[in-house]
Scaffold this active site. Structure first.
Site, mmCIF file in Angstrom:
data_model
loop_
_atom_site.group_PDB
_atom_site.id
_atom_site.type_symbol
_atom_site.label_atom_id
_atom_site.label_comp_id
_atom_site.label_asym_id
_atom_site.label_seq_id
_atom_site.Cartn_x
_atom_site.Cartn_y
_atom_site.Cartn_z
ATOM 1 C CB SER A 33 -28.684 26.284 -33.462
ATOM 2 O OG SER A 33 -29.441 26.433 -32.283
ATOM 3 C CB SER A 54 -32.750 23.931 -31.207
ATOM 4 O OG SER A 54 -31.348 23.964 -31.011
ATOM 5 C CB CYS A 55 -30.520 27.687 -28.986
ATOM 6 S SG CYS A 55 -29.951 28.885 -27.763
ATOM 7 N N GLY A 56 -32.289 30.411 -30.529
ATOM 8 C CA GLY A 56 -32.050 31.690 -31.168
ATOM 9 C C GLY A 56 -31.129 32.588 -30.395
#
Length: 282
Positions: free
Chosen positions: A112, A114-116
């Site tokens: 995502s 927002s969150c690798g």
């Protein structure tokens, strides 16, 4: 090819008054990264600087370390059933002899914006061995006054944010505070990858005399990306995570959070902050 911004009709309500108007939004589209023809990862990103994004991602994964490791990056034609090019799939071709990651580690799944870290088999898989230990010799030294100027300078460089209010940004500064490069993206980790990828393409790694400034918080992944690029100082306008602080302490990274005006917290690597003698801690 996807655009950086798109227009959408919205219903606007202001102090009881209702109107209809177009609004400018930041574009968000998936990017599939292939490595020598094999799918590796999918990330949601703002279109633009896609080749730099892919290269920077592979620096953080420990695959690429120099421009000579990279043979070519291309958009994949025939990415859809009808054979058209969506410009949402890139293939990174490495030079002969470059060691490839283990494709069995379940890393080739959705990531995502927002969150690798999503899609990693485990936290241990993220703790990639850095190509360059943080060895800025002599150590980079910056004053609190220099650091306090960086958020405003980063904000002034956010051209697309002014139109959308929906982008993260990352910038590289020299140890003297000179703005070297800045990138924007819907994902904060993508913005950093674009910076690092451009540096790789310019054969400028490691970035051992630079400061990385990011909008938002300092996650473990952003600290990891700084370490993997040889960056000695990471500053963020918001909070770091506990794991980011742990990684900074382990690797020698200077980590500054809550950098707002003349206020800031230094969580690790205090030796790079040039404090007046009267302000020295007990």
């Amino acid at each position: 090819m996807g655009r950086v911004t798109e227009r959408r009709k919205v219903l606007r309500i202001r102090d009881g008054a209702v109107s209809s108007r177009p609004d400018t939004l930041v574009a968000e589209e998936p990017l599939e990264i292939r490595l020598n023809g094999r799918p590796l990862a999918i990330t949601m990103r703002t279109p633009g600087d896609d080749f730099a994004l892919a290269a920077g991602f592979l620096v953080s994964e420990g695959v690429l370390a120099a421009a000579s490791d990279l043979r070519n990056i291309v958009y994949c034609a025939g990415a859809t059933a009808d054979g058209s090019n969506t410009y949402n799939v890139v293939d990174v071709q490495t030079a002969p002899g470059v060691a490839l990651p283990d494709f069995t580690l379940e890393r080739n799944v959705y990531t995502s914006s927002s969150c690798g870290l999503c899609g990693k088999a485990s936290l241990d898989a993220v703790r990639t061995t850095a190509r360059w230990p943080i060895t800025d010799t002599p150590p980079l030294r910056v004053t609190p006054g220099l650091l306090s100027d960086l958020p405003l300078r980063l904000r002034a460089a956010q051209r697309v944010f002014d139109r959308t209010g929906g982008l993260h940004a990352a910038a590289l500064f020299s140890e003297d505070g000179e703005l070297l490069d800045t990138r924007e993206d819907v994902g904060r980790h993508n913005a950093v990858d674009k910076l690092v990828g451009r540096a790789l393409q310019d054969d400028a790694l490691p970035l051992s005399r630079t400061i990385l400034m990011v909008s938002g918080r300092a996650s473990f992944e952003l600290a990891q990306k700084a370490v993997m690029a040889g960056i000695p100082l990471l500053a963020a306008v918001s909070a770091p995570s506990s794991l980011a602080v742990d990684l900074a302490a382990e690797t020698g990274l200077t980590l500054v959070g809550f950098l707002r005006g003349s206020s800031m917290n230094v969580y690790a690597g205090e030796h790079r902050i040039a404090l007046p003698e009267a302000a020295a801690q007990d």
